[in-house]
Write an enzyme that holds these catalytic residues in place. Structure first.
Site, PDB file in Angstrom:
ATOM      1  N   CYS A   9       9.962  -1.467  13.394  1.00 36.77           N
ATOM      2  CA  CYS A   9      10.734  -2.659  13.713  1.00 36.77           C
ATOM      3  C   CYS A   9      12.012  -2.796  12.906  1.00 36.77           C
ATOM      4  O   CYS A   9      12.163  -2.183  11.862  1.00 36.77           O
ATOM      5  CB  CYS A   9       9.921  -3.911  13.400  1.00 36.77           C
ATOM      6  SG  CYS A   9       8.541  -4.171  14.481  1.00 36.77           S
ATOM      7  N   CYS A 257      10.094   3.891   1.598  1.00 35.82           N
ATOM      8  CA  CYS A 257       9.892   5.024   2.514  1.00 35.82           C
ATOM      9  C   CYS A 257      11.019   6.057   2.392  1.00 35.82           C
ATOM     10  O   CYS A 257      12.181   5.784   2.721  1.00 35.82           O
ATOM     11  CB  CYS A 257       9.826   4.507   3.951  1.00 35.82           C
ATOM     12  SG  CYS A 257       9.849   5.844   5.169  1.00 35.82           S
ATOM     13  N   ASP A 369      19.254  19.950  10.355  1.00 28.77           N
ATOM     14  CA  ASP A 369      18.488  18.929  11.075  1.00 28.77           C
ATOM     15  C   ASP A 369      17.722  18.098  10.049  1.00 28.77           C
ATOM     16  O   ASP A 369      17.567  18.504   8.896  1.00 28.77           O
ATOM     17  CB  ASP A 369      17.530  19.593  12.073  1.00 28.77           C
ATOM     18  CG  ASP A 369      17.027  18.607  13.127  1.00 28.77           C
ATOM     19  OD1 ASP A 369      17.471  17.448  13.127  1.00 28.77           O
ATOM     20  OD2 ASP A 369      16.183  19.006  13.946  1.00 28.77           O
ATOM     21  N   ASP A 370      17.220  16.933  10.496  1.00 28.29           N
ATOM     22  CA  ASP A 370      16.584  16.035   9.535  1.00 28.29           C
ATOM     23  C   ASP A 370      15.134  16.387   9.229  1.00 28.29           C
ATOM     24  O   ASP A 370      14.680  16.235   8.106  1.00 28.29           O
ATOM     25  CB  ASP A 370      16.671  14.585  10.038  1.00 28.29           C
ATOM     26  CG  ASP A 370      16.127  14.445  11.433  1.00 28.29           C
ATOM     27  OD1 ASP A 370      14.904  14.448  11.596  1.00 28.29           O
ATOM     28  OD2 ASP A 370      16.928  14.358  12.378  1.00 28.29           O
ATOM     29  N   CYS A 406       1.637   9.123   8.683  1.00 29.72           N
ATOM     30  CA  CYS A 406       2.183   7.938   8.017  1.00 29.72           C
ATOM     31  C   CYS A 406       1.273   6.746   8.311  1.00 29.72           C
ATOM     32  O   CYS A 406       0.863   6.551   9.455  1.00 29.72           O
ATOM     33  CB  CYS A 406       3.586   7.636   8.535  1.00 29.72           C
ATOM     34  SG  CYS A 406       4.243   6.117   7.820  1.00 29.72           S
ATOM     35  N   CYS A 457       7.909   6.247  -1.504  1.00 32.08           N
ATOM     36  CA  CYS A 457       6.722   6.754  -0.825  1.00 32.08           C
ATOM     37  C   CYS A 457       7.069   8.152  -0.339  1.00 32.08           C
ATOM     38  O   CYS A 457       8.073   8.345   0.342  1.00 32.08           O
ATOM     39  CB  CYS A 457       6.343   5.882   0.372  1.00 32.08           C
ATOM     40  SG  CYS A 457       4.978   6.619   1.319  1.00 32.08           S
ATOM     41  N   CYS A 460       3.733  11.416   3.281  1.00 31.72           N
ATOM     42  CA  CYS A 460       3.641  12.396   4.364  1.00 31.72           C
ATOM     43  C   CYS A 460       4.103  13.790   3.949  1.00 31.72           C
ATOM     44  O   CYS A 460       3.850  14.752   4.675  1.00 31.72           O
ATOM     45  CB  CYS A 460       4.426  11.900   5.583  1.00 31.72           C
ATOM     46  SG  CYS A 460       6.144  11.518   5.207  1.00 31.72           S
TER      47      CYS A 460
HETATM   48  S1  SF4 Z   1       4.255   8.300   4.657  1.00 30.94           S
HETATM   49 FE1  SF4 Z   1       6.303   9.211   4.994  1.00 30.94          FE
HETATM   50  S2  SF4 Z   1       7.149   8.158   6.786  1.00 30.94           S
HETATM   51 FE2  SF4 Z   1       5.413   6.947   6.031  1.00 30.94          FE
HETATM   52  S3  SF4 Z   1       6.296   5.423   4.657  1.00 30.94           S
HETATM   53 FE3  SF4 Z   1       5.692   7.171   3.384  1.00 30.94          FE
HETATM   54  S4  SF4 Z   1       7.548   8.453   3.328  1.00 30.94           S
HETATM   55 FE4  SF4 Z   1       7.831   7.000   4.984  1.00 30.94          FE
END
Ligand code: SF4
Length: 503
Positions: A9, A257, A369-370, A406, A457, A460
């Protein structure tokens, strides 16, 4: 742009203290953030004790001049919140999408609450149980409902706003950045104690209007000045004197994130002192420094627009190779191009990006690329470049290898969908058909963001999630995935179902 991931969002909210209609501000603030959610949009204003709501599916619409009065009449008042959404929680059929559109409201015993929310809640089952006991007939449509009802429960039990928000911060696990309005028209915003999703505050030049926005572009489009990024665990209330900041919960560990920097955020947004595009340029320079062997063996750089563009500039600066601007977006082919049938996935990338074959033929190409998520679109890009006559295709990927799902609002729910959870970098190189795939190192990535490692974070890409329940479920689900268990839906929903079934 390699893959078509969606975030949950985008939030915007504003209050004017000189009696001006708030609708134009929340409209533009939301329009600037449509990249954060394109399945639905909604506006809510407060006027004389009443909430006025407009919600609909799809992108934020254009407001035609002859319909202006209608919009102002529909959404009167000087305080308002707005939301764009892509569903990562709740049901996804059209009826449910309409119901799950934000902002959401709740009312009880003469009190009421409205919120616009960005994030994902992990302990939804426990919360649903608690809320259902207090609200008979409570129907869960999206995670925002949980926060909204939880806040209202606390308020109707006699607590003030700060105590109600503090309880949410302490009892709700997950990511949440929220802007809300109380029954008295009080305008506020807060972030979870880990600060996973962005939310910033700003004001108009004459200080008559104060706003909250997921990204700074929502402030920029209104001509507002950015004041600050909300701190994790912070509640901010607004009055005509400006912002009042209260730190309700302190966490040493923060968890913004990391993927926002590589993929989701607009390049012209900023979360701390640097703009996202400057960080992406640094990603490009890092990739050059980390991969001198590839740089030595390449002729040109090609970027996958638009998230690969800024990294390409960094690669060009650090390597001296030419960034060939031979890949362009088909401008009015929007994100919606991806909401197509699965079998069309292989061709949608061609619908979105045009690559000029004459510039690629006979060249050894570094492609920036990302990220690589599933790997299917990456494979298509490599195949396409080969068909165009590229001699070699090297992939420079700014986000480190994604190895786990995630739990905080990004559309990567299962191990099975992630090529990086099942395969090594060497295997991925073979699968996508490239001559080499080089991911940016995690350390290089962190340094470029300017954040401390324990303020991000990186769940992932490291498998170490910042919140305990997410970590527990990740481990359990990884085990089951390796044992061949078929994954569907959200991992923690599956985990809960398994728990209930005693398995
Ligand atoms: S797990 Fe990866 S995509 Fe999800 S919030 Fe953490 S860094 Fe972001």
């Amino acid at each position: 742009m390699g893959e078509q991931l969606k975030i949950a969002c985008g939030v915007f909210g504003a209050a004017n203290f000189k009696g001006q209609s708030i609708f134009p501000y929340i409209y533009w603030g939301l329009r600037a953030q449509n990249h954060r959610g394109h399945q639905s949009h909604g506006f809510l204003t407060y006027n004389n004790g009443k909430f006025h709501v407009y919600r609909n599916l799809d992108l934020v619409p254009k407001v035609k001049t002859n319909a202006l009065q209608e919009w102002f009449g529909r959404l009167p008042g000087c305080v308002g919140i707005a939301n764009v959404r892509y569903t990562t929680s709740g049901k996804t059929d059209e009826k449910s999408l309409i119901k799950g559109t934000q902002p959401v409201t709740a009312s009880k015993d003469g009190s009421k609450m409205a919120v616009s929310f960005n994030g994902n809640i992990v302990n939804i089952f426990q919360l649903r149980k608690e809320i259902s006991k207090k609200f008979s007939g409570f129907s869960y449509e999206c995670d925002a409902d949980l926060i909204c009802h939880k806040l209202l429960i606390e308020l109707t039990e006699g607590r003030d706003l700060a105590s109600a928000v503090k309880t949410c911060m302490e009892e709700i696990e997950g990511a949440f950045s929220v802007a809300g309005i109380t029954k008295d028209g009080e305008f506020f915003a807060f972030k979870d104690p880990y600060g996973n999703r962005p939310l910033c505050a700003g004001h108009s030049e004459d200080r008559s209007t104060y706003a909250f926005s997921s990204e700074t572009v929502g402030l920029d489009i209104n001509g507002f000045e950015r004041d600050f990024e909300l701190e994790p665990g912070e509640l901010v209330t607004v009055s005509e004197d400006g912002f009042k900041r209260e730190k309700l919960v302190s966490n040493r560990r923060k968890a913004f994130c990391a993927f926002e920097f590589a993929y989701f955020a607009r390049p012209d947004s900023r979360f701390n002192i640097k703009h996202v595009y400057e960080i992406r340029e640094e990603f490009g320079r890092n990739l050059v420094n980390e991969n001198p062997d590839i740089v030595k063996d390449a002729d040109i750089i090609l970027s996958l627009p638009e998230t690969g563009d800024d990294a390409a500039l960094g690669v060009q600066e650090a390597s001296g190779l030419k960034w060939e601007r031979a890949s362009r977006r088909h401008r009015y082919v929007t994100e919606r191009a991806f909401i197509l049938l699965n079998r069309e996935r292989y061709s949608t990338i061609e619908k979105k990006i045009n690559i000029l074959a004459s510039k690629v033929k006979g060249k050894r190409v570094i492609v920036t690329d990302d990220s690589i998520v599933r790997g299917d679109t990456t494979k298509v890009i490599v195949e396409r470049l080969r068909k165009m006559g590229a001699k070699k295709v090297y992939l420079f990927i700014t986000f480190p290898r994604i190895i786990g799902p995630c739990f905080y609002g990004i559309d990567m729910a299962t191990y099975g969908q992630l090529i990086g959870s099942k395969h090594s970098t060497e295997e991925i190189t073979k699968i996508v058909g490239a001559d080499a795939v080089r991911y940016q190192s995690i350390d290089g990535f962190i340094k470029a963001t300017g954040f401390n490692r324990d303020h991000l974070c990186l769940g992932c890409v490291t498998g170490k999630y910042p919140t305990p329940l997410a970590q527990k479920i990740a481990e359990e689900m990884k085990k089951r995935f390796l044992e061949g268990y078929e994954e569907t839906g959200r991992l923690y929903e599956i985990a809960e179902a398994l728990e209930k079934a005693g398995r």
